[in-house]
Scaffold this motif. Structure first.
Motif, PDB file in Angstrom:
ATOM      1  N   LEU A 147       0.837  -1.200   0.000  1.00  0.00           N
ATOM      2  CA  LEU A 147       0.000   0.000   0.000  1.00  0.00           C
ATOM      3  C   LEU A 147       0.869   1.246   0.000  1.00  0.00           C
ATOM      4  N   THR A 148       0.714   2.057  -1.003  1.00  0.00           N
ATOM      5  CA  THR A 148       1.548   3.253  -1.073  1.00  0.00           C
ATOM      6  C   THR A 148       0.726   4.460  -1.530  1.00  0.00           C
ATOM      7  N   ALA A 149       1.375   5.615  -1.533  1.00  0.00           N
ATOM      8  CA  ALA A 149       0.784   6.852  -2.067  1.00  0.00           C
ATOM      9  C   ALA A 149       1.970   7.768  -2.322  1.00  0.00           C
ATOM     10  N   SER A 150       1.785   8.781  -3.133  1.00  0.00           N
ATOM     11  CA  SER A 150       2.920   9.662  -3.428  1.00  0.00           C
ATOM     12  C   SER A 150       3.362  10.372  -2.144  1.00  0.00           C
ATOM     13  N   ALA A 151       4.629  10.777  -2.104  1.00  0.00           N
ATOM     14  CA  ALA A 151       5.167  11.453  -0.910  1.00  0.00           C
ATOM     15  C   ALA A 151       4.363  12.721  -0.624  1.00  0.00           C
ATOM     16  N   ARG A 152       3.949  13.414  -1.681  1.00  0.00           N
ATOM     17  CA  ARG A 152       3.201  14.657  -1.511  1.00  0.00           C
ATOM     18  C   ARG A 152       1.848  14.390  -0.834  1.00  0.00           C
ATOM     19  N   VAL A 153       1.167  13.377  -1.313  1.00  0.00           N
ATOM     20  CA  VAL A 153      -0.150  13.039  -0.747  1.00  0.00           C
ATOM     21  C   VAL A 153       0.016  12.586   0.714  1.00  0.00           C
ATOM     22  N   ARG A 154       1.029  11.803   0.982  1.00  0.00           N
ATOM     23  CA  ARG A 154       1.239  11.342   2.365  1.00  0.00           C
ATOM     24  C   ARG A 154       1.574  12.516   3.286  1.00  0.00           C
ATOM     25  N   ALA A 155       2.385  13.451   2.764  1.00  0.00           N
ATOM     26  CA  ALA A 155       2.747  14.625   3.569  1.00  0.00           C
ATOM     27  C   ALA A 155       1.506  15.471   3.849  1.00  0.00           C
ATOM     28  N   ARG A 157      -1.610  14.490   4.010  1.00  0.00           N
ATOM     29  CA  ARG A 157      -2.478  13.830   4.998  1.00  0.00           C
ATOM     30  C   ARG A 157      -1.959  14.074   6.416  1.00  0.00           C
ATOM     31  N   ARG A 158      -0.639  13.936   6.572  1.00  0.00           N
ATOM     32  CA  ARG A 158      -0.014  14.130   7.883  1.00  0.00           C
ATOM     33  C   ARG A 158      -0.183  15.588   8.331  1.00  0.00           C
ATOM     34  N   TYR A 159      -0.021  16.505   7.383  1.00  0.00           N
ATOM     35  CA  TYR A 159      -0.139  17.934   7.657  1.00  0.00           C
ATOM     36  C   TYR A 159      -1.542  18.240   8.195  1.00  0.00           C
ATOM     37  N   LYS A 160      -2.547  17.691   7.532  1.00  0.00           N
ATOM     38  CA  LYS A 160      -3.936  17.925   7.960  1.00  0.00           C
ATOM     39  C   LYS A 160      -4.181  17.352   9.351  1.00  0.00           C
ATOM     40  N   GLU A 161      -3.630  16.156   9.592  1.00  0.00           N
ATOM     41  CA  GLU A 161      -3.780  15.514  10.903  1.00  0.00           C
ATOM     42  C   GLU A 161      -3.211  16.395  12.012  1.00  0.00           C
ATOM     43  N   LEU A 171       4.444  22.008   5.747  1.00  0.00           N
ATOM     44  CA  LEU A 171       4.229  20.944   4.771  1.00  0.00           C
ATOM     45  C   LEU A 171       5.538  20.485   4.116  1.00  0.00           C
ATOM     46  N   GLU A 172       6.398  21.458   3.775  1.00  0.00           N
ATOM     47  CA  GLU A 172       7.656  21.091   3.106  1.00  0.00           C
ATOM     48  C   GLU A 172       8.515  20.217   4.021  1.00  0.00           C
ATOM     49  N   GLU A 173       8.549  20.600   5.303  1.00  0.00           N
ATOM     50  CA  GLU A 173       9.372  19.835   6.258  1.00  0.00           C
ATOM     51  C   GLU A 173       8.824  18.422   6.435  1.00  0.00           C
ATOM     52  N   ILE A 174       7.509  18.314   6.482  1.00  0.00           N
ATOM     53  CA  ILE A 174       6.896  16.992   6.644  1.00  0.00           C
ATOM     54  C   ILE A 174       7.231  16.127   5.443  1.00  0.00           C
ATOM     55  N   GLU A 175       7.142  16.716   4.230  1.00  0.00           N
ATOM     56  CA  GLU A 175       7.429  15.940   3.023  1.00  0.00           C
ATOM     57  C   GLU A 175       8.893  15.502   3.003  1.00  0.00           C
TER      58      GLU A 175
END
Ligand code: DC
Length: 234
Positions: A147-155, A157-161, A171-175
């Motif tokens: 199960l994967t997703a692009s780094a941008r999409v994962r970042a 999701r984490r940012y919103k959380e 966001l840039e740091e999370i990515e």
């Protein structure tokens, strides 16, 4: 003869939504969800508490002998115990996650958890998530998903959380953090994160949670899980 347990392995990078999805699938199938990342995190917490330098392989390999990891379930939720203490709530920080990514590269740390993970899979129908479940821990798992997703999409999701929790973040740091973690998990010598040859690739970048859950259930059914095991409406 006792029926063999049905095992579903889900591997993938940090932030791909493995635990959210795996919990939902496990509930629908009446399976036990085993979060192996939590075990590596509990070991990382132990190293942080003991002040062990995570870059010192000999020190980490020696110290890990003092970290007894066990799992128990309460109301269907996995709790991870470190020397008998429930640390489930303490291991969800970025610091513990990054330390886990660093200390999990050492063979002694991986060997420390192998038997526990295999015993859990042998004893019940489990859905186990991690990085090396389909490739190393359960090579004979009935169904395997990467199960994967692009780094941008994962970042994102984490940012919103984090925003929802009211935590300041960038966001840039999370990515950047996600890409570093991916590189470390994929390039380590022992049990690197990679798709097993017989795993189904699911890229969730453009999928809803429900679509991903359904894709995994369909994969399990196609590998012999009786369709009657799927519970509707939960
Ligand atoms: O899935 P997670 O973020 O909770 O995992 C934390 C770290 O543990 C991850 O960066 C790599 C390591 N890990 C591993 O090496 N093998 C696993 N099966 C699960 C996690």
């Amino acid at each position: 003869m006792q029926k063999k347990a049905f095992n579903i392995a889900i591997d993938g990078p940090a932030g791909a939504g493995k635990s959210t999805i795996a919990k939902m699938v496990a509930k629908k199938l009446g399976f036990i969800y085993v979060d192996t990342g939590a075990m590596y995190r509990a070991i990382a917490l132990y190293m942080l508490r003991q002040g062990v330098d995570r870059t010192d392989e000999a020190a980490v390999s020696e110290a890990v002998k003092g970290a007894k990891i066990t799992i128990r379930y309460q109301d269907g939720a996995q709790q991870v115990l470190l020397n008998g203490e429930d640390v489930s709530g303490l291991i969800r920080t970025e610091e513990v996650g990054n330390t886990a990514s660093a200390t999990s590269v050492y063979p002694a740390v991986r060997a420390h958890l192998l038997a526990l993970q295999r015993e859990l899979a042998a004893s019940a129908d489990v859905l186990m998530d991690g990085r090396d479940i389909g490739t190393c821990i359960l090579p004979d798992a009935d169904a395997k998903i990467f199960l994967t997703a692009s780094a941008r999409v994962r970042a994102m999701r984490r940012y919103k959380e984090l925003l929802e929790k009211g935590e300041a973040c960038n966001l840039e740091e999370i990515e950047q953090d996600i890409m570093e973690r991916d590189a470390r998990d994929m390039n380590r010598e022992i049990a690197p994160l990679k798709q097993a040859a017989d795993a189904l690739l699911v890229d969730s970048s453009e999928m809803t949670i429900e679509q991903v859950v359904q894709a995994i259930i369909d994969a399990a059914v196609s590998k012999g899980l009786p369709a009657g095991r799927v519970q509707e409406g939960c």
